[in-house]
Scaffold this motif. Structure first.
Motif, PDB file in Angstrom:
ATOM      1  N   GLN A 101      20.763  55.677  10.089  1.00  0.00           N
ATOM      2  CA  GLN A 101      20.946  56.189  10.924  1.00  0.00           C
ATOM      3  C   GLN A 101      20.445  57.554  11.130  1.00  0.00           C
ATOM      4  N   ALA A 102      20.227  58.560   9.696  1.00  0.00           N
ATOM      5  CA  ALA A 102      20.238  59.407   9.114  1.00  0.00           C
ATOM      6  C   ALA A 102      19.088  59.206   8.902  1.00  0.00           C
ATOM      7  N   ILE A 103      17.796  58.050   8.394  1.00  0.00           N
ATOM      8  CA  ILE A 103      17.389  57.555   7.864  1.00  0.00           C
ATOM      9  C   ILE A 103      16.146  57.702   9.235  1.00  0.00           C
ATOM     10  N   GLU A 104      16.585  57.493  10.219  1.00  0.00           N
ATOM     11  CA  GLU A 104      16.060  56.970  11.429  1.00  0.00           C
ATOM     12  C   GLU A 104      15.697  58.069  11.827  1.00  0.00           C
ATOM     13  N   GLU A 105      16.612  59.065  12.101  1.00  0.00           N
ATOM     14  CA  GLU A 105      16.691  60.711  12.757  1.00  0.00           C
ATOM     15  C   GLU A 105      15.809  61.371  11.650  1.00  0.00           C
ATOM     16  N   TYR A 106      15.826  61.050  10.544  1.00  0.00           N
ATOM     17  CA  TYR A 106      14.380  61.956   9.185  1.00  0.00           C
ATOM     18  C   TYR A 106      13.238  61.296   9.354  1.00  0.00           C
ATOM     19  N   ILE A 107      13.027  60.014  10.259  1.00  0.00           N
ATOM     20  CA  ILE A 107      11.839  59.431  10.281  1.00  0.00           C
ATOM     21  C   ILE A 107      11.100  60.012  11.769  1.00  0.00           C
ATOM     22  N   SER A 108      11.920  60.150  12.923  1.00  0.00           N
ATOM     23  CA  SER A 108      10.682  60.835  13.816  1.00  0.00           C
ATOM     24  C   SER A 108      11.179  62.157  13.809  1.00  0.00           C
ATOM     25  N   LYS A 109      11.685  63.026  13.087  1.00  0.00           N
ATOM     26  CA  LYS A 109      11.325  64.042  12.913  1.00  0.00           C
ATOM     27  C   LYS A 109       9.700  64.842  12.198  1.00  0.00           C
ATOM     28  N   TYR A 110       9.629  63.722  11.237  1.00  0.00           N
ATOM     29  CA  TYR A 110       8.587  64.061  10.578  1.00  0.00           C
ATOM     30  C   TYR A 110       8.076  63.006  11.545  1.00  0.00           C
ATOM     31  N   GLN A 111       8.140  61.977  12.232  1.00  0.00           N
ATOM     32  CA  GLN A 111       6.999  62.372  13.310  1.00  0.00           C
ATOM     33  C   GLN A 111       6.245  62.951  14.178  1.00  0.00           C
TER      34      GLN A 111
END
Length: 187
Positions: A57-67
């Motif tokens: 979940q934390a990684i997916e949030e980081y990915i969407s923020k980065y995108q």
């Protein structure tokens, strides 16, 4: 996005493709090799955690923020990757990659060079795509060394020279044939 698959290899491949499309910076985007290696290590760490199901979940949030923060950079890098792929495909087929420079339309040409997306860079200038037009050789009946292509004697001479350059000679093949013939008599 969690990838559900019965095959762990397929799951990892799907995750890697997705991550490589998002985190697609190149070495030339970084001021030093150390920073680029740190970036690659961070991406690999995220891939490992996603594959293993650790803190997804934390990684997916980081990915969407980065995108969201790097959407334009991601598109620019994807366009650059598409240009490189188009150039490689053209080179593998032996065709020069040419852009339409005279403003006229050619048969089969779409938008721009090979139809890639070319986002604008700061200042409003469109980013150049593709390579500059390459000169087309004129057929003069000579090969690249200046020899006549249809001259049979020159073709034989070139074949002989090529064989000699590779260490082959007519005498070598004759000697081998004789040795094999006499060796089979005594068996």
């Amino acid at each position: 996005m969690v990838v559900a698959s019965s095959n762990p290899h397929t799951k990892e491949v799907q995750i890697r493709r997705r991550m490589n499309n998002i985190f697609n910076k190149r070495e030339e985007d970084f001021p030093s090799l150390r920073e680029y290696n740190d970036y690659l290590e961070e991406v690999e760490e995220m891939i490992f955690k996603l594959v293993e199901g650790i803190d997804v979940q934390a990684i997916e949030e980081y990915i969407s923020k980065y995108q969201q923060e790097n959407a334009e950079l991601i598109m620019v890098n994807q366009a650059r990757k598409a240009e490189d792929l188009a150039a490689a495909m053209a080179a593998s087929k032996g065709l020069p990659l040419q852009a339409d420079t005279d403003g006229g339309s050619q048969a089969g040409s779409g938008t721009g060079a090979q139809g890639q997306y070319a986002p604008t860079v700061p200042g409003g200038q469109p980013r150049p795509t593709g390579m500059a037009p390459q000169p087309v050789p004129l057929s003069s009946g000579l090969d690249m060394h200046g020899y006549a292509m249809d001259d049979e004697e020159m073709m034989k001479l070139r074949a002989e020279r090529g064989g000699r350059a590779g260490g082959w000679s007519v005498e070598l093949s004759k000697r081998r044939a004789l040795e094999e013939a006499f060796a089979s008599i005594w068996i």
